[in-house]
Design a protein around this motif. Structure first.
Motif, PDB file in Angstrom:
ATOM      1  N   SER A  40      23.336  45.128  41.168  1.00 39.97           N
ATOM      2  CA  SER A  40      24.174  45.584  42.273  1.00 39.97           C
ATOM      3  C   SER A  40      24.150  44.553  43.391  1.00 39.97           C
ATOM      4  N   ILE A  41      25.102  44.655  44.297  1.00 34.83           N
ATOM      5  CA  ILE A  41      25.147  43.712  45.405  1.00 34.83           C
ATOM      6  C   ILE A  41      23.926  43.874  46.305  1.00 34.83           C
ATOM      7  N   ASN A  42      23.399  45.101  46.435  1.00 33.64           N
ATOM      8  CA  ASN A  42      22.195  45.303  47.250  1.00 33.64           C
ATOM      9  C   ASN A  42      21.001  44.567  46.658  1.00 33.64           C
ATOM     10  N   LEU A  43      20.873  44.626  45.330  1.00 35.39           N
ATOM     11  CA  LEU A  43      19.764  43.926  44.681  1.00 35.39           C
ATOM     12  C   LEU A  43      19.919  42.423  44.829  1.00 35.39           C
ATOM     13  N   LEU A  44      21.130  41.910  44.662  1.00 34.99           N
ATOM     14  CA  LEU A  44      21.350  40.470  44.812  1.00 34.99           C
ATOM     15  C   LEU A  44      21.046  40.014  46.231  1.00 34.99           C
ATOM     16  N   GLU A  45      21.405  40.829  47.218  1.00 34.66           N
ATOM     17  CA  GLU A  45      21.064  40.500  48.612  1.00 34.66           C
ATOM     18  C   GLU A  45      19.548  40.501  48.805  1.00 34.66           C
ATOM     19  N   PHE A  46      18.866  41.415  48.160  1.00 34.51           N
ATOM     20  CA  PHE A  46      17.406  41.483  48.238  1.00 34.51           C
ATOM     21  C   PHE A  46      16.786  40.228  47.627  1.00 34.51           C
ATOM     22  N   LEU A  47      17.299  39.804  46.478  1.00 34.18           N
ATOM     23  CA  LEU A  47      16.785  38.590  45.846  1.00 34.18           C
ATOM     24  C   LEU A  47      17.045  37.363  46.718  1.00 34.18           C
ATOM     25  N   ALA A  48      18.220  37.317  47.352  1.00 28.57           N
ATOM     26  CA  ALA A  48      18.536  36.172  48.202  1.00 28.57           C
ATOM     27  C   ALA A  48      17.620  36.095  49.415  1.00 28.57           C
TER      28      ALA A  48
ATOM     29  N   LEU B  27      11.176  34.861  59.861  1.00 30.43           N
ATOM     30  CA  LEU B  27      12.291  35.742  60.194  1.00 30.43           C
ATOM     31  C   LEU B  27      13.335  35.612  59.101  1.00 30.43           C
ATOM     32  N   CYS B  28      13.590  36.705  58.375  1.00 23.22           N
ATOM     33  CA  CYS B  28      14.596  36.731  57.314  1.00 23.22           C
ATOM     34  C   CYS B  28      15.790  37.538  57.798  1.00 23.22           C
ATOM     35  N   GLU B  29      16.922  36.870  57.948  1.00 23.37           N
ATOM     36  CA  GLU B  29      18.134  37.521  58.423  1.00 23.37           C
ATOM     37  C   GLU B  29      19.123  37.677  57.280  1.00 23.37           C
ATOM     38  N   GLY B  30      19.765  38.839  57.226  1.00 23.56           N
ATOM     39  CA  GLY B  30      20.767  39.114  56.211  1.00 23.56           C
ATOM     40  C   GLY B  30      21.741  40.164  56.692  1.00 23.56           C
ATOM     41  N   ASP B  31      22.884  40.248  56.017  1.00 21.87           N
ATOM     42  CA  ASP B  31      23.924  41.192  56.435  1.00 21.87           C
ATOM     43  C   ASP B  31      23.952  42.452  55.572  1.00 21.87           C
TER      44      ASP B  31
ATOM     45  N   MET C  79      17.340  44.364  53.881  1.00 19.67           N
ATOM     46  CA  MET C  79      16.421  44.130  54.982  1.00 19.67           C
ATOM     47  C   MET C  79      15.345  45.216  55.044  1.00 19.67           C
ATOM     48  N   ARG C  80      15.735  46.464  54.775  1.00 17.70           N
ATOM     49  CA  ARG C  80      14.750  47.542  54.799  1.00 17.70           C
ATOM     50  C   ARG C  80      13.769  47.416  53.638  1.00 17.70           C
TER      51      ARG C  80
ATOM     52  N   PRO D  60      12.037  41.193  58.859  1.00 15.60           N
ATOM     53  CA  PRO D  60      13.452  41.248  58.477  1.00 15.60           C
ATOM     54  C   PRO D  60      14.327  41.589  59.671  1.00 15.60           C
ATOM     55  N   GLN D  61      15.524  41.055  59.688  1.00 16.00           N
ATOM     56  CA  GLN D  61      16.440  41.265  60.807  1.00 16.00           C
ATOM     57  C   GLN D  61      17.862  41.331  60.277  1.00 16.00           C
ATOM     58  N   TYR D  62      18.565  42.403  60.618  1.00 16.42           N
ATOM     59  CA  TYR D  62      19.958  42.514  60.220  1.00 16.42           C
ATOM     60  C   TYR D  62      20.796  41.520  61.017  1.00 16.42           C
ATOM     61  N   PHE D  63      21.689  40.830  60.303  1.00 15.64           N
ATOM     62  CA  PHE D  63      22.565  39.839  60.910  1.00 15.64           C
ATOM     63  C   PHE D  63      23.986  40.169  60.477  1.00 15.64           C
TER      64      PHE D  63
END
Length: 374
Positions: free
Chosen positions: A104-112, A133-137, A142-143, A178-181
């Motif tokens: 899923s896209i959530n898992l791919l974002e987690f891996l990135a 600091l890990c930023e992602g959209d 992030m959670r 983690p930080q939402y961006f």
């Protein structure tokens, strides 16, 4: 489990490995017994390693809120992942065709989100006591970096990713925030995760031309080490293909409309960049940014931490109160300081203070002479 939760307060990234055990505990309280799942048994084995690390001692610098020393941004799409660090190290990985539609896209974002610190650790740039600091959209990714409770057996890849980032942080003696961006601002990482038909040199020129305010001065795209690509491949191979995750490839918003035309590949770029080799025929071999771009690139370094500095005004919720409902439910991202002041003002009661009353009696002449030493 309560004692393990105490350990997780000083090693926050290990909270992801309490979800399976808490789930079994809830079942045991209702039925009187519970069988441990294979993932729960793996968690217990990993907790032995965590406890040994905690026994050696945890630096207070890893527990306090401080400004990050290493910063990363990542992004993902169904066809690839990409990211960069504030130091300028950029990377991208296109998912092989036989592995598409498995995550899923959530898992791919987690891996990135875990590749940036992992890459720094492999290249010797993640020093002890680093604050990452890990930023992602992606809010879910992030959670999951801190509060990932993967109870279902259908999430083995999430569990492997959480275990990998926890091992990286513990081995390097570093901490992670983690930080939402917002995705609209995460332009560079979005291009790195999507535009694989552009060469590294062409993509670098396009990004410096259109988004110099987001480009670190030493920006350089380099391939990922084989250790990381092999691990990503093995994780995706364990997952089945799902048709709803097979999507049409969509370019990034930056290159959509300008790449794909023959004229773009022969674009007459009138600038060179510090991260791009300069093939000038003149005697000068230096490559520099244009004045306006140089100013924008320098400002990008100073503004990289602005979202984090604004977010630290809202402290993590675990600092102040327990998670709502059950301990197996995801923890809320944060709580406002204003709510804490209202809480104490409403629930606080004044405590009467007892003080010694002043002695108003007059001393006799004999007592006063004794007190004066006569």
């Amino acid at each position: 489990i309560g004692k393990l939760n105490h350990v997780a307060t000083i090693v926050p990234i290990t909270m992801a490995f309490l979800g399976q055990l808490r789930h079994a505990e809830n079942i045991a309280q209702r039925r009187g017994f519970a069988y441990l799942s294979p993932l729960a048994k793996e968690d217990l084995k990993f907790w032995k390693i965590i406890l040994l690390r905690a026994k050696e001692g945890i630096s207070l610098n890893l527990l306090s809120m401080r400004e990050p020393t290493r910063c990363y941004r990542g992004d993902a799409c169904p066809f690839g992942v990409g990211g960069l660090s504030r130091s300028g190290r950029a990377w991208r990985w296109q998912i092989p065709s036989h592995l598409l539609g498995r995550a899923s896209i959530n898992l791919l974002e987690f891996l990135a989100s875990i590749i940036g610190p992992w890459l720094d650790a492999l290249e010797g740039n993640l020093l002890p006591l680093s604050c990452c600091l890990c930023e992602g959209d992606n809010m879910a990714a992030m959670r999951w970096l801190i509060h990932g409770h993967f109870v279902k057996e259908e999430q083995p890849a999430h569990h492997l990713a959480a275990k990998k980032i926890a091992s990286i942080m513990m081995d390097s003696e570093s901490t992670l925030h983690p930080q939402y961006f917002p995705g609209a601002s995460n332009i560079v990482a979005d291009c790195l995760s999507r535009d694989f038909d552009c060469s590294d040199e062409l993509l670098t020129k396009i990004l410096f031309h259109f988004h110099p305010d987001q480009m670190p001065p030493n920006f350089n795209i380099a391939p990922l080490p084989r250790e990381i690509t092999s691990w990503l491949t093995s994780v995706l191979q364990q997952l089945p293909v799902k048709m709803q995750w097979l999507q049409e490839h969509i370019r990034s918003t930056t290159l959509h409309g300008i790449v794909g035309q023959n004229s773009v590949q022969q674009w007459d770029w009138d600038m060179t960049f510090s991260s791009t080799p300069c093939h000038s025929t003149t005697e000068s071999t230096s490559c520099s940014l244009l004045p306006m771009q140089s100013t924008a690139v320098n400002s990008a370094v100073h503004t990289w931490l602005d979202p984090f500095r604004a977010a630290v005004l809202k402290r993590p919720l675990r600092t102040f109160q327990r998670p709502s409902t059950f301990t197996t439910t995801p923890t809320q991202p944060w709580t406002n300081l204003e709510s804490l002041r209202s809480f104490y003002s409403v629930n606080g009661e004044p405590i009467p203070m007892q003080t010694e009353s002043e002695n108003t009696k007059k001393q006799s002449p004999n007592q006063s002479s004794v007190a004066s030493g006569n």
